[in-house]
Design an enzyme around this catalytic site. Sequence first.
Site, PDB file in Angstrom:
ATOM      1  N   CYS A   7       0.804  -1.069  -0.078  1.00 31.33           N
ATOM      2  CA  CYS A   7      -0.071   0.154   0.028  1.00 31.33           C
ATOM      3  C   CYS A   7       0.831   1.328   0.173  1.00 31.33           C
ATOM      4  CB  CYS A   7      -1.014   0.080   1.046  1.00 31.33           C
ATOM      5  SG  CYS A   7      -0.327   0.001   2.957  1.00 31.33           S
ATOM      6  N   ASN A  10       2.275   1.286   4.284  1.00 33.11           N
ATOM      7  CA  ASN A  10       2.686   0.275   5.077  1.00 33.11           C
ATOM      8  C   ASN A  10       2.198   0.297   6.492  1.00 33.11           C
ATOM      9  OD1 ASN A  10       5.724  -1.979   5.491  1.00 33.11           O
ATOM     10  ND2 ASN A  10       3.279  -2.535   5.129  1.00 33.11           N
ATOM     11  N   CYS A  12      -1.649   0.616   7.184  1.00 33.40           N
ATOM     12  CA  CYS A  12      -2.837   0.712   7.329  1.00 33.40           C
ATOM     13  C   CYS A  12      -3.263  -0.545   6.517  1.00 33.40           C
ATOM     14  CB  CYS A  12      -3.648   1.764   7.083  1.00 33.40           C
ATOM     15  SG  CYS A  12      -3.369   3.242   8.100  1.00 33.40           S
ATOM     16  N   ARG A  13      -3.291  -0.611   5.402  1.00 31.67           N
ATOM     17  CA  ARG A  13      -3.897  -1.523   4.558  1.00 31.67           C
ATOM     18  C   ARG A  13      -3.071  -2.801   4.338  1.00 31.67           C
ATOM     19  NH1 ARG A  13      -5.269   2.361  -0.247  1.00 31.67           N
ATOM     20  NH2 ARG A  13      -3.221   3.039   0.487  1.00 31.67           N
ATOM     21  N   SER A  14      -1.777  -2.599   3.854  1.00 34.95           N
ATOM     22  CA  SER A  14      -0.858  -3.528   3.550  1.00 34.95           C
ATOM     23  C   SER A  14      -0.544  -4.616   4.874  1.00 34.95           C
ATOM     24  CB  SER A  14       0.444  -3.257   2.750  1.00 34.95           C
ATOM     25  OG  SER A  14       1.234  -2.588   3.685  1.00 34.95           O
ATOM     26  N   ASP A 127      -8.561   4.316   1.115  1.00 38.49           N
ATOM     27  CA  ASP A 127      -7.132   4.385   2.130  1.00 38.49           C
ATOM     28  C   ASP A 127      -7.822   5.057   3.552  1.00 38.49           C
ATOM     29  OD1 ASP A 127      -5.130   5.519   3.514  1.00 38.49           O
ATOM     30  OD2 ASP A 127      -4.078   5.943   1.750  1.00 38.49           O
TER      31      ASP A 127
HETATM   32  P1  4NP Z   1      -1.647   2.915   4.194  1.00 36.92           P
HETATM   33  O1  4NP Z   1      -2.453   4.237   4.627  1.00 36.92           O
HETATM   34  O2  4NP Z   1      -1.433   3.175   2.579  1.00 36.92           O
HETATM   35  O3  4NP Z   1      -3.075   1.867   3.878  1.00 36.92           O
HETATM   36  O4  4NP Z   1      -0.752   2.497   4.988  1.00 36.92           O
HETATM   37  C1  4NP Z   1      -1.611   5.446   4.749  1.00 36.92           C
HETATM   38  C2  4NP Z   1      -0.601   5.604   5.725  1.00 36.92           C
HETATM   39  C3  4NP Z   1      -0.004   6.707   5.386  1.00 36.92           C
HETATM   40  C4  4NP Z   1      -0.339   7.827   4.631  1.00 36.92           C
HETATM   41  C5  4NP Z   1      -0.957   7.431   3.562  1.00 36.92           C
HETATM   42  C6  4NP Z   1      -1.731   6.173   3.536  1.00 36.92           C
HETATM   43  N1  4NP Z   1       0.584   9.014   4.406  1.00 36.92           N
HETATM   44  O5  4NP Z   1       0.622   9.836   3.726  1.00 36.92           O
HETATM   45  O6  4NP Z   1       1.451   9.128   5.489  1.00 36.92           O
END
Ligand code: 4NP
Length: 160
Positions: A7, A10, A12-14, A127
């Site tokens: 994702c 790294n 939340c989703r992954s 997201d």
């Molecule tokens: P993820 O969520 O891609 O599901 O881990 C996010 C975590 C952090 C950010 C964006 C999405 N960020 O912009 O810091």
Amino acid sequence: MRLLFVCLGNICRSPTGEAVMRRMVEEAGLGDDVVVDSAGTGDWHVGSPPDARSTAAAAAGGTRLEGAARQVTTADFDAWDLLLCADRRNAAALLAIAPSAAAAEKVRLLREFDPAPAAAGELDVPDPYLGEGGFEQVLDIIEASCAGLLERLVKRAATG
Ligand code: 4NP
């Protein structure tokens, strides 16, 4: 079979995909045959544990999130059989650094493996960090996709 969930951050989703898939694989008795990990296309959260809100949502469903965030590298294309992206932005980022055509073919969208939303063109896991979806909703989407992916792996194992 080696599966890397990818994702943006790294956190939340992954990590959720990784942990859900690991649990499902173990429950299916395939723990020795399938290896899972996760990584992010971005570097903002490298070294951080999974987001507390993702961890809480997963825990309520019996899944424990683990690990520290890391950024994906070109070496991951050799190390993994499939790079399962949370959304099309992640897939585009991977395709931009894929070292070969064979490497690019390993890049997939996780939701491709959940037949109904895939047929409806709903190919992105929203997201939750950016407020695109709630953490429980995102967990449900990831669980459904991982179930479809597991079904595919089980069929593949049965037919060789
Ligand atoms: P993820 O969520 O891609 O599901 O881990 C996010 C975590 C952090 C950010 C964006 C999405 N960020 O912009 O810091």
